[in-house]
Write a protein that holds these residues in place. Structure first.
Motif, PDB file in Angstrom:
ATOM      1  N   GLN A 453      -5.057  -8.554   7.931  1.00  0.00           N
ATOM      2  CA  GLN A 453      -6.170  -7.633   7.705  1.00  0.00           C
ATOM      3  C   GLN A 453      -6.882  -7.957   6.394  1.00  0.00           C
ATOM      4  OE1 GLN A 453      -3.127  -6.695   8.683  1.00  0.00           O
ATOM      5  NE2 GLN A 453      -3.432  -5.619  10.626  1.00  0.00           N
ATOM      6  N   TYR A 454      -8.190  -7.794   6.399  1.00  0.00           N
ATOM      7  CA  TYR A 454      -8.987  -8.059   5.205  1.00  0.00           C
ATOM      8  C   TYR A 454      -8.676  -7.011   4.137  1.00  0.00           C
ATOM      9  CZ  TYR A 454     -13.101  -9.585   2.524  1.00  0.00           C
ATOM     10  OH  TYR A 454     -13.930 -10.095   1.566  1.00  0.00           O
ATOM     11  N   GLY A 455      -8.460  -7.477   2.921  1.00  0.00           N
ATOM     12  CA  GLY A 455      -8.178  -6.565   1.823  1.00  0.00           C
ATOM     13  C   GLY A 455      -8.789  -7.046   0.526  1.00  0.00           C
ATOM     14  N   HIS A 456      -8.837  -6.146  -0.437  1.00  0.00           N
ATOM     15  CA  HIS A 456      -9.437  -6.430  -1.753  1.00  0.00           C
ATOM     16  C   HIS A 456      -8.681  -5.619  -2.789  1.00  0.00           C
ATOM     17  CE1 HIS A 456     -12.570  -6.223  -4.944  1.00  0.00           C
ATOM     18  NE2 HIS A 456     -12.963  -7.387  -4.461  1.00  0.00           N
ATOM     19  N   VAL A 457      -8.749  -6.028  -4.042  1.00  0.00           N
ATOM     20  CA  VAL A 457      -7.995  -5.328  -5.082  1.00  0.00           C
ATOM     21  C   VAL A 457      -8.335  -3.839  -5.182  1.00  0.00           C
ATOM     22  CG1 VAL A 457      -7.429  -7.306  -6.536  1.00  0.00           C
ATOM     23  CG2 VAL A 457      -9.639  -6.172  -6.828  1.00  0.00           C
ATOM     24  N   ILE A 458      -9.537  -3.448  -4.792  1.00  0.00           N
ATOM     25  CA  ILE A 458      -9.868  -2.027  -4.842  1.00  0.00           C
ATOM     26  C   ILE A 458      -9.070  -1.214  -3.823  1.00  0.00           C
ATOM     27  CG2 ILE A 458     -12.168  -2.355  -5.800  1.00  0.00           C
ATOM     28  CD1 ILE A 458     -13.339  -2.032  -3.016  1.00  0.00           C
ATOM     29  N   ASP A 459      -8.371  -1.900  -2.912  1.00  0.00           N
ATOM     30  CA  ASP A 459      -7.607  -1.208  -1.869  1.00  0.00           C
ATOM     31  C   ASP A 459      -6.231  -0.744  -2.331  1.00  0.00           C
ATOM     32  OD1 ASP A 459      -9.738  -1.772  -0.203  1.00  0.00           O
ATOM     33  OD2 ASP A 459      -8.770  -3.497   0.740  1.00  0.00           O
ATOM     34  N   ASP A 482     -15.781   9.809  -9.726  1.00  0.00           N
ATOM     35  CA  ASP A 482     -16.593   9.093  -8.748  1.00  0.00           C
ATOM     36  C   ASP A 482     -15.736   8.747  -7.530  1.00  0.00           C
ATOM     37  OD1 ASP A 482     -18.762   9.161 -10.437  1.00  0.00           O
ATOM     38  OD2 ASP A 482     -18.354   7.183 -11.305  1.00  0.00           O
ATOM     39  N   PRO A 483     -16.369   8.544  -6.383  1.00  0.00           N
ATOM     40  CA  PRO A 483     -15.594   8.201  -5.181  1.00  0.00           C
ATOM     41  C   PRO A 483     -14.836   6.877  -5.341  1.00  0.00           C
ATOM     42  CG  PRO A 483     -17.846   8.831  -4.615  1.00  0.00           C
ATOM     43  CD  PRO A 483     -17.805   8.679  -6.107  1.00  0.00           C
ATOM     44  N   ILE A 484     -13.700   6.790  -4.665  1.00  0.00           N
ATOM     45  CA  ILE A 484     -12.966   5.538  -4.580  1.00  0.00           C
ATOM     46  C   ILE A 484     -13.675   4.633  -3.581  1.00  0.00           C
ATOM     47  CG2 ILE A 484     -10.782   4.506  -3.818  1.00  0.00           C
ATOM     48  CD1 ILE A 484     -10.562   5.889  -6.478  1.00  0.00           C
ATOM     49  N   HIS A 485     -13.788   3.344  -3.897  1.00  0.00           N
ATOM     50  CA  HIS A 485     -14.478   2.410  -3.014  1.00  0.00           C
ATOM     51  C   HIS A 485     -13.524   1.666  -2.079  1.00  0.00           C
ATOM     52  CE1 HIS A 485     -17.521   2.172  -6.564  1.00  0.00           C
ATOM     53  NE2 HIS A 485     -17.722   3.254  -5.814  1.00  0.00           N
ATOM     54  N   GLY A 486     -12.253   1.616  -2.431  1.00  0.00           N
ATOM     55  CA  GLY A 486     -11.298   0.852  -1.646  1.00  0.00           C
ATOM     56  C   GLY A 486     -10.877   1.558  -0.368  1.00  0.00           C
ATOM     57  N   THR A 487     -10.231   0.796   0.496  1.00  0.00           N
ATOM     58  CA  THR A 487      -9.724   1.277   1.776  1.00  0.00           C
ATOM     59  C   THR A 487      -8.218   1.059   1.812  1.00  0.00           C
ATOM     60  OG1 THR A 487     -11.789   0.659   2.885  1.00  0.00           O
ATOM     61  CG2 THR A 487      -9.853   1.009   4.285  1.00  0.00           C
ATOM     62  N   SER A 488      -7.459   2.104   2.051  1.00  0.00           N
ATOM     63  CA  SER A 488      -6.007   1.976   2.074  1.00  0.00           C
ATOM     64  C   SER A 488      -5.551   0.960   3.121  1.00  0.00           C
ATOM     65  CB  SER A 488      -5.365   3.332   2.366  1.00  0.00           C
ATOM     66  OG  SER A 488      -3.971   3.183   2.590  1.00  0.00           O
TER      67      SER A 488
END
Length: 615
Positions: A453-459, A482-488
């Motif tokens: 699955q695609y992931g990024h450090v903001i996750d 502010d809202p969180i930008h990452g996706t669990s």
């Protein structure tokens, strides 16, 4: 100004409930009074403030972020450098093969700690004067509205510790005079031991403990931070055995200077005599066997600026091989220190209730050693022949406390197998594609699983809070978040076939930029007038084309079927490229990427800052 606006203006300074924000340590949220106040004690109802408490049996959490490691370096993802402790964690946990960073240190760390895109938290470059600019996305000062993982967990009953590299404190704040609100202690960490800058000597580090500089003890920094981490945990567990902890373990390794005891580098004597071309061929086959890359993956061509190993002189081969032997020892030693931490948790019976996330590299392998490697800063400005002669004469000091080492550029390409390009190249997977390991005995059923699955450090922040069972606070210390930008990524822990939920991500470092959406990626390298400002000296008289950003050539890749970007489809699908470029502009407007800034602009910004201050 009306009264309402006046209160809103003061909110970041004076918190609800009358608690004043400390610049030396992270104050807790003041709990609202739940009782009743009458005229007398008899007609009043008491309510007591209590410390926050984590959920029962909440796991300890450790984030490990290793510095400057390419995808193809460590054995746990197919590299030829032995990392047995990381292999052990991965074999009992999960390997995430499609995880991403920001392509360079400070943006990666700011995004990781806050769960928000780097420009949105003002870290488009660094906190350094020479790599920041006077715009919201570039000033190097993480705002209070972007609370860190440490602030989130501390508010919900965790002890919080950080050791090693912090790397996101503005230059103006790094002395013992403070202010300390952007030091780790001001960003939610109960204790910190490490260094605040981007890099430091491993034996003579610019060392800080909590809110003051301290003297190093002469040992390797990785040993010191591991001891300190174990000490923090031991002390906390003695005082509050049931209280969980969060540890951010971020060694200075393997950033330059590559320094390590000879017992580690000598383990690799002769192991790289076949050179960087053979290394790449061996690694890509190992990666296929581990299933961390597609079985039909092809090796990118050697970068046109790099020499074939077989074309080198015997002296060059001897020198360049020693550089990588030293780096290999440096990385394996880092793995050893991680193993010491894990073994402590095992022996103290804490490991089974600990979730460990390991990001192997805050960006791709470093291209900052130039073509022939560096042993000392004394070679700056010398010709290639002069550098090679100097390095050969000083080959025995490679890796010692007296050296300041980085390996040659071609080894960076090898360590980045199977990708093109390097650290700082935000347009390329070689700059942004790094391995992730997740170890969580209580929550992962499939040991040794592969996740694509695609992931990024903001996750990682939302993954961590979901794993624990916590919600993200609306306020931290009275400041609306502010809202969180990452996706669990938690959804994928026990579902290898789950569709990726993180489907859109932009990247930007010093002009190099890209946008990923649903398996497609548009990217441009942005080399101003063809000049690579990393590999070549900067000419003070250089005047770039003012329209250079508009003239950048974009490429298009189908990442789902071409994960390492070998086939440019820009001419075949011009409408898809146009769509993605438009999407990049929207992301840039939304997340503070504008104005577009490259290294030339940063140099101009420094001059303007100096002129402004002088006035």
């Amino acid at each position: 100004m009306d009264k309402t606006n006046f209160k809103t203006t003061l909110l970041p300074l004076t918190l609800v409930g009358g608690v004043t924000l400390s610049t030396g340590a992270a104050a807790q949220n003041q709990q609202p009074f739940q009782g009743k106040i009458g005229k007398t004690y008899a007609t009043s109802t008491e309510a007591w403030t209590t410390n926050p408490k984590a959920p029962e049996n909440a796991p300890n959490v450790i984030w490990i972020l290793i510095d400057d490691v390419g995808f193809g370096a460590a054995s746990v993802f197919g590299g030829l450098i032995q990392t047995p402790n990381l292999e052990s964690l991965a074999n009992q946990g999960l390997r995430y093969t499609n995880f991403h960073t920001c392509a360079i240190s400070a943006p990666t760390r700011a995004a990781l700690l806050t769960g928000r895109n780097s420009h949105a938290v003002h870290m488009g470059g660094f906190g350094h004067v020479s790599m920041s600019a006077g715009f919201p996305g570039w000033d190097g000062r993480i705002p209070s509205e972007a609370g860190t993982i440490a602030e989130v967990l501390r508010e919900q009953g965790y002890s919080t510790f950080a050791v090693g590299k912090y790397g996101v404190v503005p230059d103006a704040d790094v002395t013992d005079a403070g202010p300390f609100d952007r030091w780790p202690s001001g960003k939610g960490f109960d204790h910190f031991f490490g260094f605040l800058g981007s890099a430091t000597d491993q034996y003579k580090p610019d060392l800080v403990e909590d809110n003051a500089h301290v003297d190093p003890d002469g040992r390797h920094l990785s040993a010191q931070i591991t001891d300190k981490a174990i000490g923090f945990i031991t002390r906390q567990k003695k005082a509050a055995p049931d209280k969980p902890f969060f540890l951010y373990y971020a060694p200075g390794a393997t950033h330059s200077p590559h320094q390590v005891a000879k017992e580690w580098s000598d383990k690799y004597k002769g192991k790289f005599d076949e050179g960087w071309d053979v290394y790449r061929e061996k690694v890509i086959e190992r990666q296929k066997r581990l299933a961390v890359i597609p079985a039909n993956a092809q090796l990118p061509a050697r970068d046109s600026r790099l020499e074939a190993w077989d074309s080198l002189t015997p002296d060059q081969k001897k020198l360049y091989a020693r550089f990588f032997e030293n780096y290999a020892g440096y990385l394996e030693y880092t793995d050893y220190e991680i193993g010491r931490l894990v073994n402590y948790l095992r022996q103290s019976k804490q490991l089974d209730n600990t979730a460990i996330f390991v990001i192997i590299g805050d960006n791709g392998a470093s291209k900052e050693g130039n073509f022939d490697g560096t042993i000392s800063r004394l070679t700056a400005g010398k010709t290639r022949d002069e550098i090679i002669e100097y390095n050969l004469h000083n080959i025995d000091i490679i890796g010692t406390p007296e050296s300041s080492v980085n390996y040659p550029l071609a080894w960076a390409q090898a360590a980045n197998t199977p990708f093109r390009c390097w650290k700082q190249d935000a347009h390329s997977e070689g700059g942004t594609h790094n391995p992730l390991i997740v170890y969580y005995p209580k929550g992962i059923r499939e040991k040794g699983g592969i996740r694509n699955q695609y992931g990024h450090v903001i996750d990682l922040l939302p993954t961590t809070t979901e794993l624990i069972g916590l919600s993200h606070p609306e306020y931290i210390r009275g400041i609306k978040q502010d809202p969180i930008h990452g996706t669990s990524l938690f959804y994928s822990f026990n579902d290898a076939q789950a569709a990726s939920r993180h489907t859109l991500q932009h990247y930007y470092i010093f002009g190099a930029r890209s946008i990923y959406k649903d398996g497609w990626k548009a990217a441009t390298a942005h080399r101003p007038d063809g000049i690579d400002l990393i590999l070549n000296p900067q000419d003070p008289a250089y005047k770039p084309d003012p329209n250079r950003f508009e003239k950048d050539v974009w490429e298009l890749y189908d990442i789902n079927n071409d994960f390492n970007e070998l086939t440019n489809l820009a001419d075949k699908y011009p409408e898809k490229l146009k769509e993605l470029k438009t999407l990049f502009d929207r992301q840039a407007e939304k997340y503070n990427l504008y104005p577009l800034i490259d290294r030339y602009d940063l140099r101009t910004s420094v001059l303007r800052r100096q002129q402004t201050v002088a006035k």
